[in-house]
Design a protein around this motif. Sequence first.
Motif, PDB file in Angstrom:
ATOM      1  N   LEU A  75       0.766  -1.012   0.083  1.00 11.66           N
ATOM      2  CA  LEU A  75       0.031  -0.125  -0.258  1.00 11.66           C
ATOM      3  C   LEU A  75       0.750   1.179   0.006  1.00 11.66           C
ATOM      4  CD1 LEU A  75      -2.948  -0.943   2.354  1.00 11.66           C
ATOM      5  CD2 LEU A  75      -3.050  -0.923  -0.086  1.00 11.66           C
ATOM      6  N   SER A  76       2.053   1.160   0.503  1.00  9.88           N
ATOM      7  CA  SER A  76       2.790   2.458   0.610  1.00  9.88           C
ATOM      8  C   SER A  76       3.511   2.711  -0.835  1.00  9.88           C
ATOM      9  CB  SER A  76       4.229   2.133   1.510  1.00  9.88           C
ATOM     10  OG  SER A  76       4.966   1.155   0.916  1.00  9.88           O
ATOM     11  N   PHE A  99      -3.069  14.622   5.674  1.00 13.77           N
ATOM     12  CA  PHE A  99      -3.569  13.509   6.570  1.00 13.77           C
ATOM     13  C   PHE A  99      -2.794  12.381   5.759  1.00 13.77           C
ATOM     14  CE2 PHE A  99      -6.745  10.286   7.841  1.00 13.77           C
ATOM     15  CZ  PHE A  99      -5.863   9.801   8.996  1.00 13.77           C
ATOM     16  N   SER A 100      -2.900  12.240   4.481  1.00  9.19           N
ATOM     17  CA  SER A 100      -2.838  11.203   3.550  1.00  9.19           C
ATOM     18  C   SER A 100      -1.270  10.973   3.575  1.00  9.19           C
ATOM     19  CB  SER A 100      -3.435  11.447   2.259  1.00  9.19           C
ATOM     20  OG  SER A 100      -3.322  10.420   1.247  1.00  9.19           O
ATOM     21  N   ALA A 102       0.876  12.205   5.634  1.00  9.66           N
ATOM     22  CA  ALA A 102       1.369  11.628   6.833  1.00  9.66           C
ATOM     23  C   ALA A 102       1.132  10.386   7.156  1.00  9.66           C
ATOM     24  CB  ALA A 102       0.805  12.415   7.965  1.00  9.66           C
ATOM     25  N   LEU A 103       0.283   9.706   6.730  1.00  8.01           N
ATOM     26  CA  LEU A 103      -0.104   8.307   6.982  1.00  8.01           C
ATOM     27  C   LEU A 103       1.032   7.464   5.972  1.00  8.01           C
ATOM     28  CD1 LEU A 103      -3.980   7.949   6.913  1.00  8.01           C
ATOM     29  CD2 LEU A 103      -2.392   7.337   8.922  1.00  8.01           C
ATOM     30  N   ARG A 104       1.335   8.282   5.175  1.00  6.95           N
ATOM     31  CA  ARG A 104       2.466   7.728   4.384  1.00  6.95           C
ATOM     32  C   ARG A 104       4.023   7.909   4.647  1.00  6.95           C
ATOM     33  NH1 ARG A 104       0.116   5.142   0.121  1.00  6.95           N
ATOM     34  NH2 ARG A 104      -1.818   5.690  -0.615  1.00  6.95           N
TER      35      ARG A 104
ATOM     36  N   THR B   2      -0.200   9.661  13.945  1.00 12.04           N
ATOM     37  CA  THR B   2      -1.067  10.522  13.003  1.00 12.04           C
ATOM     38  C   THR B   2      -2.723  10.397  13.121  1.00 12.04           C
ATOM     39  OG1 THR B   2       0.716  10.053  11.566  1.00 12.04           O
ATOM     40  CG2 THR B   2      -1.138  10.843  10.451  1.00 12.04           C
ATOM     41  N   HIS B   6      -5.411  13.092  14.128  1.00 15.15           N
ATOM     42  CA  HIS B   6      -6.755  13.224  13.253  1.00 15.15           C
ATOM     43  C   HIS B   6      -7.975  12.958  13.943  1.00 15.15           C
ATOM     44  CE1 HIS B   6      -8.828  12.617   9.474  1.00 15.15           C
ATOM     45  NE2 HIS B   6      -9.415  11.584  10.147  1.00 15.15           N
ATOM     46  N   PHE B 106     -10.905   5.052   2.312  1.00 12.18           N
ATOM     47  CA  PHE B 106      -9.784   6.000   1.943  1.00 12.18           C
ATOM     48  C   PHE B 106      -8.561   5.708   3.081  1.00 12.18           C
ATOM     49  CE2 PHE B 106      -8.061  10.091   4.039  1.00 12.18           C
ATOM     50  CZ  PHE B 106      -7.487  10.510   2.796  1.00 12.18           C
ATOM     51  N   THR B 109      -6.569   2.090   2.908  1.00  5.56           N
ATOM     52  CA  THR B 109      -5.738   2.101   1.660  1.00  5.56           C
ATOM     53  C   THR B 109      -4.772   2.827   1.826  1.00  5.56           C
ATOM     54  OG1 THR B 109      -7.100   3.623   0.322  1.00  5.56           O
ATOM     55  CG2 THR B 109      -7.779   1.192  -0.123  1.00  5.56           C
ATOM     56  N   HIS B 110      -4.429   3.293   2.852  1.00  7.57           N
ATOM     57  CA  HIS B 110      -3.110   3.908   3.342  1.00  7.57           C
ATOM     58  C   HIS B 110      -2.228   2.699   3.963  1.00  7.57           C
ATOM     59  CE1 HIS B 110      -4.932   7.597   2.367  1.00  7.57           C
ATOM     60  NE2 HIS B 110      -4.016   7.916   2.346  1.00  7.57           N
ATOM     61  N   PRO B 111      -1.026   2.895   3.927  1.00  8.66           N
ATOM     62  CA  PRO B 111      -0.044   1.904   4.663  1.00  8.66           C
ATOM     63  C   PRO B 111      -0.154   1.942   6.003  1.00  8.66           C
ATOM     64  CG  PRO B 111       1.370   3.463   3.648  1.00  8.66           C
ATOM     65  CD  PRO B 111       0.069   4.026   3.700  1.00  8.66           C
ATOM     66  N   ILE B 112      -1.183   1.453   6.779  1.00  8.34           N
ATOM     67  CA  ILE B 112      -1.280   1.712   8.019  1.00  8.34           C
ATOM     68  C   ILE B 112      -2.247   0.221   8.347  1.00  8.34           C
ATOM     69  CG2 ILE B 112      -3.473   3.071   8.053  1.00  8.34           C
ATOM     70  CD1 ILE B 112      -2.646   3.861  10.790  1.00  8.34           C
TER      71      ILE B 112
END
Lengths: 291, 260
Positions: A75-76, A99-100, A102-104, B2, B6, B106, B109-112
């Motif tokens: 996903l990264s 935010f997007s 920062a999550l990456r 993060t 948020h 949303f 689909t982030h790397p978490i």
Amino acid sequence: MYAIQTFSLTKYYGSSKGIEDLRLTVEQGDFFGFIGPNGAGKSTTIRTLLGLISPTSGTARIFGKDIVTQKQEILSDIGYMPSESAFYQNQRVKDILTFSAALRKKDCTAQTALLCERFSLDPNRKIRELSLGNRKKVSIVCALQHMPSLYILDEPTNGLDPLMQQEFYAVLEERNRQGATIFLSSHVLSEVQKRCTHAAVIREGSLLISDRMDALGHASAKQVTVRGVDALPASDQIRNVQKTGDTLRFLYSGSPKDLLQTLSALPLTDLSIAEPNLEEIFMHYYAKENP
Amino acid sequence: MTLIRHELSLGKQTLFIWTAVIAGLMALCIFIYPDMEQQMQDIGDMFSNMGGFSAAFGMNQLNFGEFMGYFCVECGNILGLGGAFFAALSGISSLSKEEREHTAEFLLTHPISRRRVVAQKYGAMLLQIALFHAAVLAVTFLSVQSIDASPDWSMLALLFLAYFMLQIEIASICFCISACCSVGPGAGLGIAALFYFFNIIANLTESMAGLKYITPFGYAEGADILADRSLHLPYLAVGVLITISSILLALYRYHQKDIS
């Protein structure tokens, strides 16, 4: 190494089939179109690849990594655009983009500013004030700002005006030239035909065909138009017959010799044999399954 | 961190409103105590001798003529029930709102990892409850100081600790439900109200006293705390067990869940 490779990927929602025995390969650096009507399994495939839903059986690899055990790494390096973009209503565009990023764990400031300018997106607007098209733009920037190697785009141009669609594809083509892989699902066949080098057709959860765009047209059928004929002889190789006035248009999937032999017996006044467009190819594969 | 930042940013308005309302009501109740003090001494016996009604709210064990007795009934109900509602809302909407409002796609689909999402969302929820509690405690302290009352501070601290544990338990149960299914905030309020009534029923009927093990209002019963000068440990132990189980179940379920 393949960008995407699925091995008998299957997803059932209870007893209802999402996708079954899907064997799909997308090469690295490809611009790949994934086509099928609503409910064919395009989104199920994408959601399984992204780990939003778990496969019932089978597996898949993205850049050689397993979609279940190496999901975070995968996903990264993916930029994903869902068919319907939903964000936190009370936040501003810039909050979502930050935010997007920062999550990456990436600083995307320069790319974010550039993309916002290219897509005329005001980062200070509140999400709840945005139109469908502008929400789509937020989704585009989120998918592109971190410069991923793979873009998975589900119905990406839905809701975008033609100018923005053009700009969007211009950016995608730039990224593709830089080596990124583009995988887009769509039922707008003209955009797939115009942009993609490879395409796959999915129907009721099963892959019907996957090939190069030009081979897909060549191998499937010829689009034949004849004038001065009321009816055609019955043949398994003739499908999707459309009559307009004294003109008959159909798809022919047999050998050219047989076609000419069949046509020679008819009182033709005019004849045209051409490669079908993607819409006709699509109809051909669907008609083949539903004679 | 993060996601915690948020979540705190998204929830700040709700946190502010609930804190202002509950702290304001607490302050109001404390401010009117000097006027009520004399009347309370007069009607205290009446309150303590209304049979089942007095037992239901633990008033048969309390002295209304004293500040702590008055605080237990008036402020205890405001902080107990109000805090439970706030905790339930925080817990029930934490994960399920992402699916209800279609933002889960949303986020995830982030790397978490899903486990990290659960952990950070739970952490944010705990922080919100702690901030709520700290603000209410500060307002209560200042209000008590301003009326020159002389409460038993150690008992007051114990009451606040009990309400804090109650809120964490209710929030954890609702958080777990939120991880398992997509439900609206009404479900959280319903669960908090259900636990409140379980305690009333347990107070009214000896045969239903076992409900005190299930409801967190059992160990946060102000009258019992004042009488015993401690929390009832068996009730608290069950509460801690339920809280830990809820967190573990939320982690397990959310990890497995298909996001629609």
